[in-house]
Enzyme design. Sequence first.
Site, PDB file in Angstrom:
ATOM      1  N   ASP A  86     -24.395 -14.192  18.067  1.00 10.45           N
ATOM      2  CA  ASP A  86     -24.640 -14.004  19.431  1.00 10.45           C
ATOM      3  C   ASP A  86     -24.501 -12.691  20.117  1.00 10.45           C
ATOM      4  O   ASP A  86     -25.445 -12.059  20.809  1.00 10.45           O
ATOM      5  CB  ASP A  86     -23.919 -14.908  20.380  1.00 10.45           C
ATOM      6  N   THR A  97     -24.438 -10.199  29.058  1.00  7.72           N
ATOM      7  CA  THR A  97     -24.168 -10.748  30.498  1.00  7.72           C
ATOM      8  C   THR A  97     -22.698 -11.136  30.549  1.00  7.72           C
ATOM      9  O   THR A  97     -22.131 -11.667  29.370  1.00  7.72           O
ATOM     10  CB  THR A  97     -25.245 -11.889  30.643  1.00  7.72           C
ATOM     11  N   ASP A 108     -14.709 -20.379  21.844  1.00 14.35           N
ATOM     12  CA  ASP A 108     -13.616 -19.943  21.000  1.00 14.35           C
ATOM     13  C   ASP A 108     -12.306 -20.729  21.113  1.00 14.35           C
ATOM     14  O   ASP A 108     -11.733 -21.187  20.367  1.00 14.35           O
ATOM     15  CB  ASP A 108     -13.494 -18.510  20.781  1.00 14.35           C
TER      16      ASP A 108
END
Length: 300
Positions: A86, A97, A108
Site C-alpha cells: 500500500d 493520505t 497493524d
Amino acid sequence: MNGGIRTRKQNGGFENVSNRKLNGHANPRARSTSPTEPSENVFLFYPNIIGYSRIVLALASLYYMPLHPRTCSSLYSVSCLLDALDGVAARQFNQSTRFGAVLDMVTDRCTTSCLLVFLSSAFPRWALLFQGLISLDFASHYMHMYATLAMGDSGQSHKKIDQSRSRLLHLYYNNRAVLFVFCTLNELFFIALYLLSFSSPMLTPSLLPTENKAGTTSQPGNPSHPPSMLFATPGSAWAMELARANKMDSFWPWVIAGVSFPVMAGKQILNLVQLVKASKWLAEGDIQERRLKGLPRKKR
C-alpha cells in the site's frame, strides 16, 4: 527541539486560515472555482483499497486461527505483506493520505493484538508477557501519534521524526528497508509461535501422548475416542486440542522463531523508546505552555 518547544497553537500565535481545513473548516479561498475540477473519493484510492483487503484477509485468518494453522498463517502473512504494497501504491499514484496512514497503523495494531491474544490462550504461562506486549504496542503508538498531532507542525506525519529527537526512531521510520525488516520479522516471530502451539510439545505439553490403563494413548484422535465425542462441538476446547493433535513439523517454526527473535526484541525496544520520547515531548510542551501562562506563580 533546539530553540524552544512550540506547540501547534503557539506557532505564530494563531493558526493560519489556510490550515483551518485540517480542523474541519474548509477555507473557501482554497477551493477552486473551476467547474471542471475532478472530484476525488479518498476512500477509493488504490492504497486504501489495499488496506481494506488487508482487513478482510486478517478477519479470515482470525476465523481459521483456532483450528487451521496453515490456512490462518497463510492469510495472516499475505495481509502483513500487503502492508508494504500500500505504501508503494501511495507513492506510485501520488495518493498518500492521512486517512490511509491511520488506517494502516490501526490495522497493524489490531491484527498483531488479535494474534497475541490467541498466543495468550495457547501459552497461559506466558499470558502476562503477551498482554504486556499488547499494552506496550498500543501505548507507544498512541502517545507517539498524539505527540505528533499536538506538538508537530500542522499535518505532520507520525513517521516524520527529527534526527535530533531520536536517531533510532529517525532511522526506523525514514529507512524503508529497516522499517520493512523490523515489521516483517516481528510478525514472523509471532506467526512462528502460533505454529509451534500446534507442533511443539516443548511449548504445548498437551500435545504429549499419555498412556491409559489399557496401554493405548489418550491423545485426541485416537480410535478409543468415538467420533461423536470428537466432532460434536467443533468450536469447543476439545476441538482445539484435536486440531493441535494434527501435529505439524516444528523444525521450520523453530528456525523462523530463532532468526526473528532478535529483531522482535529490537522492535519492542523501539516501542519503549518511542513511548519515552513521546512522553518527554509532551511534557516539554506542557512546561512551555505553563511558562507562557506565567506558571508556576512566584510566592509572595
